[in-house]
Motif scaffolding. Structure first.
Motif, PDB file in Angstrom:
ATOM      1  N   GLY A  89      11.194 -76.468  38.188  1.00 45.74           N
ATOM      2  CA  GLY A  89       9.975 -75.840  39.138  1.00 45.74           C
ATOM      3  C   GLY A  89       9.108 -76.652  39.678  1.00 45.74           C
ATOM      4  O   GLY A  89       8.773 -77.665  39.079  1.00 45.74           O
ATOM      5  N   LEU A  90       8.986 -76.632  41.057  1.00 47.14           N
ATOM      6  CA  LEU A  90       7.979 -77.580  41.738  1.00 47.14           C
ATOM      7  C   LEU A  90       6.897 -76.657  42.730  1.00 47.14           C
ATOM      8  O   LEU A  90       7.562 -75.835  43.545  1.00 47.14           O
ATOM      9  N   TRP A  91       5.620 -76.884  42.656  1.00 46.82           N
ATOM     10  CA  TRP A  91       4.752 -76.175  43.474  1.00 46.82           C
ATOM     11  C   TRP A  91       3.764 -77.104  44.069  1.00 46.82           C
ATOM     12  O   TRP A  91       3.353 -78.058  43.212  1.00 46.82           O
ATOM     13  N   ASN A  92       3.357 -77.001  45.209  1.00 44.58           N
ATOM     14  CA  ASN A  92       2.380 -78.118  45.798  1.00 44.58           C
ATOM     15  C   ASN A  92       1.008 -77.481  45.422  1.00 44.58           C
ATOM     16  O   ASN A  92       0.416 -76.377  45.654  1.00 44.58           O
ATOM     17  N   LEU A  93       0.452 -78.377  44.492  1.00 45.58           N
ATOM     18  CA  LEU A  93      -1.013 -78.072  44.093  1.00 45.58           C
ATOM     19  C   LEU A  93      -2.104 -78.556  44.701  1.00 45.58           C
ATOM     20  O   LEU A  93      -3.338 -78.578  44.419  1.00 45.58           O
ATOM     21  N   THR A 108       9.290 -76.672  49.063  1.00 46.88           N
ATOM     22  CA  THR A 108      10.007 -77.385  48.141  1.00 46.88           C
ATOM     23  C   THR A 108      11.568 -77.103  48.361  1.00 46.88           C
ATOM     24  O   THR A 108      12.553 -77.719  48.392  1.00 46.88           O
ATOM     25  N   ILE A 109      11.738 -75.571  48.528  1.00 47.58           N
ATOM     26  CA  ILE A 109      13.200 -74.975  48.773  1.00 47.58           C
ATOM     27  C   ILE A 109      13.731 -75.518  49.984  1.00 47.58           C
ATOM     28  O   ILE A 109      14.769 -76.036  50.016  1.00 47.58           O
ATOM     29  N   ALA A 110      13.086 -75.623  51.061  1.00 48.89           N
ATOM     30  CA  ALA A 110      13.467 -76.368  52.264  1.00 48.89           C
ATOM     31  C   ALA A 110      13.898 -77.764  51.958  1.00 48.89           C
ATOM     32  O   ALA A 110      15.188 -78.398  52.492  1.00 48.89           O
ATOM     33  N   PHE A 111      13.192 -78.438  51.253  1.00 48.35           N
ATOM     34  CA  PHE A 111      13.596 -79.823  50.950  1.00 48.35           C
ATOM     35  C   PHE A 111      14.731 -80.109  50.201  1.00 48.35           C
ATOM     36  O   PHE A 111      15.525 -80.738  50.409  1.00 48.35           O
ATOM     37  N   ALA A 112      14.888 -79.149  49.091  1.00 48.17           N
ATOM     38  CA  ALA A 112      15.988 -79.216  48.336  1.00 48.17           C
ATOM     39  C   ALA A 112      17.240 -78.731  48.935  1.00 48.17           C
ATOM     40  O   ALA A 112      18.217 -79.347  48.574  1.00 48.17           O
ATOM     41  N   GLU A 113      17.121 -77.769  49.887  1.00 50.66           N
ATOM     42  CA  GLU A 113      18.392 -77.482  50.441  1.00 50.66           C
ATOM     43  C   GLU A 113      18.963 -78.537  51.385  1.00 50.66           C
ATOM     44  O   GLU A 113      20.168 -78.807  51.248  1.00 50.66           O
ATOM     45  N   LYS A 114      18.004 -79.321  52.010  1.00 45.00           N
ATOM     46  CA  LYS A 114      18.608 -80.389  52.792  1.00 45.00           C
ATOM     47  C   LYS A 114      19.007 -81.434  52.078  1.00 45.00           C
ATOM     48  O   LYS A 114      20.029 -82.205  52.528  1.00 45.00           O
ATOM     49  N   HIS A 115      18.403 -81.789  50.964  1.00 47.65           N
ATOM     50  CA  HIS A 115      18.984 -82.863  50.032  1.00 47.65           C
ATOM     51  C   HIS A 115      19.943 -82.689  48.877  1.00 47.65           C
ATOM     52  O   HIS A 115      20.737 -83.587  48.408  1.00 47.65           O
ATOM     53  N   ARG A 116      20.369 -81.510  48.819  1.00 45.35           N
ATOM     54  CA  ARG A 116      21.302 -81.094  47.806  1.00 45.35           C
ATOM     55  C   ARG A 116      22.774 -80.666  48.363  1.00 45.35           C
ATOM     56  O   ARG A 116      23.671 -80.602  47.835  1.00 45.35           O
ATOM     57  N   ARG A 117      22.912 -80.412  49.925  1.00 48.29           N
ATOM     58  CA  ARG A 117      23.929 -79.954  50.481  1.00 48.29           C
ATOM     59  C   ARG A 117      25.279 -80.669  49.963  1.00 48.29           C
ATOM     60  O   ARG A 117      26.306 -80.110  49.855  1.00 48.29           O
ATOM     61  N   ARG A 118      25.129 -82.168  49.887  1.00 51.48           N
ATOM     62  CA  ARG A 118      26.366 -83.039  49.809  1.00 51.48           C
ATOM     63  C   ARG A 118      26.807 -82.697  48.531  1.00 51.48           C
ATOM     64  O   ARG A 118      27.959 -83.034  48.272  1.00 51.48           O
ATOM     65  N   VAL A 128      15.410 -70.710  44.253  1.00 47.61           N
ATOM     66  CA  VAL A 128      14.648 -69.338  44.121  1.00 47.61           C
ATOM     67  C   VAL A 128      13.437 -69.752  44.717  1.00 47.61           C
ATOM     68  O   VAL A 128      12.549 -70.267  43.943  1.00 47.61           O
ATOM     69  N   GLU A 129      13.007 -69.123  45.802  1.00 46.78           N
ATOM     70  CA  GLU A 129      11.784 -69.349  46.379  1.00 46.78           C
ATOM     71  C   GLU A 129      10.864 -68.253  45.563  1.00 46.78           C
ATOM     72  O   GLU A 129      11.133 -66.902  45.471  1.00 46.78           O
ATOM     73  N   VAL A 130       9.761 -68.814  44.814  1.00 46.74           N
ATOM     74  CA  VAL A 130       8.587 -68.092  44.108  1.00 46.74           C
ATOM     75  C   VAL A 130       7.223 -68.704  44.783  1.00 46.74           C
ATOM     76  O   VAL A 130       6.876 -69.737  44.263  1.00 46.74           O
TER      77      VAL A 130
END
Length: 143
Positions: free
Chosen positions: A33-37, A81-91, A99-101
Motif C-alpha cells: 500500500g502507498l499513500w502520499n503523506l 499511486t493507482i494511476a502511476f501503477a497502472e501506467k508502469h505495470r501494463r507490460r 484497489v483505490e482506497v
C-alpha cells in the motif's frame, strides 16, 4: 474478522473482474500500500532530510522497481499511486489488482483523534525529536 475492516472488505468483494483481471497466475503474491503523506512539508530529523530529498516522487522511484517484478501484485493506494501503477505495470502479463482506497477510508483512521492526542503529547515531551513516528500521527497510522 479482518484487519481491513468491514467497509474495505465490502469494497474488495464488490470489485468487478475488470479491476482484478485473471491472468497467468504465480505462486507468490506481493501485497503493498502507498499513500502520499506529504512528507516534503515535514521537518528534517536525525535519520535523513525530509523536504525534496524525501518527496513522494522518491517513493514512486522505489515503486517503479516493485512494479517490474514478475509476481502477482495487489496494491492498495490513493488515486495518484493507482494511476502511476497502472501506467508502469501494463507490460506485465501477471495478475495485477489495483484497489483505490483514499487515506481517510483506511480502517485505522477511526482512531485518528486518539493518535493526534498521543502525538501532541509526544511533541510536548520530546520537543527536539523530529522523527516522523514521534511527531506525525498520520505517519504512525499509515505506515
Amino acid at each position: 474478522s479482518s484487519p481491513c475492516g468491514p467497509k474495505l472488505r465490502r469494497r474488495i468483494k464488490e470489485l468487478p473482474r475488470t479491476v482484478c483481471p485473471r491472468r497467468r497466475l504465480s505462486n507468490t503474491t506481493l501485497v503493498t500500500g502507498l499513500w502520499n503523506l506529504h512528507r516534503e512539508a515535514w521537518p528534517s530529523h536525525a535519520r535523513y532530510q525530509e523536504g525534496d530529498g524525501h518527496s513522494f516522487k522518491k517513493y514512486f522511484q522505489w515503486m517503479e522497481q516493485l512494479l517490474q517484478k514478475p509476481q502477482a501484485l495487489l496494491i492498495f493506494a490513493d488515486a495518484e499511486t493507482i494511476a502511476f501503477a497502472e501506467k508502469h505495470r501494463r507490460r506485465h502479463r501477471m495478475l495485477t489488482c489495483l484497489v483505490e482506497v483514499p487515506q481517510e477510508d483506511l480502517p485505522q483512521m477511526r482512531w485518528k483523534d486518539a493518535y493526534e492526542e498521543a502525538h501532541a503529547e509526544n511533541r510536548r515531551k520530546l520537543p527536539g525529536d523530529m522523527r516522523p513516528e514521534v511527531i506525525q500521527s498520520t505517519y504512525t497510522m499509515v505506515v
